[in-house]
Design a protein around this motif. Sequence first.
Motif, PDB file in Angstrom:
ATOM      1  N   THR A 157      14.274  -7.130 -21.012  1.00 27.32           N
ATOM      2  CA  THR A 157      13.271  -7.843 -21.794  1.00 27.32           C
ATOM      3  C   THR A 157      12.325  -8.576 -20.848  1.00 27.32           C
ATOM      4  O   THR A 157      12.579  -8.672 -19.649  1.00 27.32           O
ATOM      5  CB  THR A 157      13.929  -8.880 -22.732  1.00 27.32           C
ATOM      6  OG1 THR A 157      14.665  -9.814 -21.939  1.00 27.32           O
ATOM      7  CG2 THR A 157      14.852  -8.228 -23.743  1.00 27.32           C
ATOM      8  N   GLY A 158      11.262  -9.089 -21.395  1.00 30.37           N
ATOM      9  CA  GLY A 158      10.338  -9.961 -20.673  1.00 30.37           C
ATOM     10  C   GLY A 158       9.811  -9.389 -19.380  1.00 30.37           C
ATOM     11  O   GLY A 158       9.404  -8.220 -19.314  1.00 30.37           O
ATOM     12  N   PRO A 159       9.815 -10.205 -18.327  1.00 32.94           N
ATOM     13  CA  PRO A 159       9.245  -9.785 -17.047  1.00 32.94           C
ATOM     14  C   PRO A 159       9.915  -8.545 -16.453  1.00 32.94           C
ATOM     15  O   PRO A 159       9.247  -7.724 -15.826  1.00 32.94           O
ATOM     16  CB  PRO A 159       9.459 -10.996 -16.138  1.00 32.94           C
ATOM     17  CG  PRO A 159       9.596 -12.147 -17.063  1.00 32.94           C
ATOM     18  CD  PRO A 159      10.242 -11.602 -18.300  1.00 32.94           C
ATOM     19  N   ALA A 160      11.223  -8.397 -16.649  1.00 33.30           N
ATOM     20  CA  ALA A 160      11.909  -7.214 -16.110  1.00 33.30           C
ATOM     21  C   ALA A 160      11.365  -5.949 -16.762  1.00 33.30           C
ATOM     22  O   ALA A 160      11.158  -4.938 -16.096  1.00 33.30           O
ATOM     23  CB  ALA A 160      13.411  -7.327 -16.331  1.00 33.30           C
ATOM     24  N   ARG A 161      11.130  -6.015 -18.052  1.00 35.76           N
ATOM     25  CA  ARG A 161      10.581  -4.856 -18.770  1.00 35.76           C
ATOM     26  C   ARG A 161       9.181  -4.518 -18.250  1.00 35.76           C
ATOM     27  O   ARG A 161       8.850  -3.353 -18.055  1.00 35.76           O
ATOM     28  CB  ARG A 161      10.566  -5.172 -20.254  1.00 35.76           C
ATOM     29  CG  ARG A 161      10.291  -3.991 -21.115  1.00 35.76           C
ATOM     30  CD  ARG A 161      10.364  -4.397 -22.588  1.00 35.76           C
ATOM     31  NE  ARG A 161      10.113  -3.256 -23.406  1.00 35.76           N
ATOM     32  CZ  ARG A 161      10.970  -2.738 -24.251  1.00 35.76           C
ATOM     33  NH1 ARG A 161      12.144  -3.287 -24.419  1.00 35.76           N
ATOM     34  NH2 ARG A 161      10.666  -1.677 -24.953  1.00 35.76           N
ATOM     35  N   ALA A 162       8.369  -5.551 -18.007  1.00 33.53           N
ATOM     36  CA  ALA A 162       7.020  -5.326 -17.488  1.00 33.53           C
ATOM     37  C   ALA A 162       7.077  -4.718 -16.088  1.00 33.53           C
ATOM     38  O   ALA A 162       6.336  -3.778 -15.778  1.00 33.53           O
ATOM     39  CB  ALA A 162       6.247  -6.643 -17.468  1.00 33.53           C
ATOM     40  N   LEU A 163       7.974  -5.238 -15.255  1.00 28.84           N
ATOM     41  CA  LEU A 163       8.099  -4.710 -13.897  1.00 28.84           C
ATOM     42  C   LEU A 163       8.585  -3.261 -13.920  1.00 28.84           C
ATOM     43  O   LEU A 163       8.113  -2.428 -13.138  1.00 28.84           O
ATOM     44  CB  LEU A 163       9.046  -5.580 -13.078  1.00 28.84           C
ATOM     45  CG  LEU A 163       9.168  -5.270 -11.593  1.00 28.84           C
ATOM     46  CD1 LEU A 163       7.806  -5.182 -10.918  1.00 28.84           C
ATOM     47  CD2 LEU A 163      10.031  -6.313 -10.914  1.00 28.84           C
ATOM     48  N   LEU A 164       9.489  -2.940 -14.820  1.00 20.69           N
ATOM     49  CA  LEU A 164       9.948  -1.552 -14.951  1.00 20.69           C
ATOM     50  C   LEU A 164       8.797  -0.633 -15.343  1.00 20.69           C
ATOM     51  O   LEU A 164       8.691   0.488 -14.842  1.00 20.69           O
ATOM     52  CB  LEU A 164      11.071  -1.454 -15.989  1.00 20.69           C
ATOM     53  CG  LEU A 164      12.430  -1.939 -15.511  1.00 20.69           C
ATOM     54  CD1 LEU A 164      13.367  -2.146 -16.701  1.00 20.69           C
ATOM     55  CD2 LEU A 164      13.038  -0.962 -14.515  1.00 20.69           C
TER      56      LEU A 164
END
Length: 96
Positions: free
Chosen positions: A73-80
Amino acid sequence: MNDDLFKQLIESVGQANDIIKGNARPTRTTKFAEPQVRAIRAKTGLTQARFADVLGVSKRTLENWEQGRRHPTGPARALLKILDADPKHALEALNQ
């Protein structure tokens, strides 16, 4: 802001409040596809441990994502999403 726009805004806030309280259902919802974490990691050529370090999560969290037990979720999802779109430059930007 003119009176008409203000009335629309107040009505919109009221509708959102009704949805939050469970008194109304949203007229539309948006679903986003879950990132394919294992496939994204494969594009980078990194091990699970190294990829987890890049994302700033534990190896165990990464394993849970890859096996579908949990979802980023959140920033991790964006980075992925960034790593999926351009792994080479994303890793360069992250100094990996």
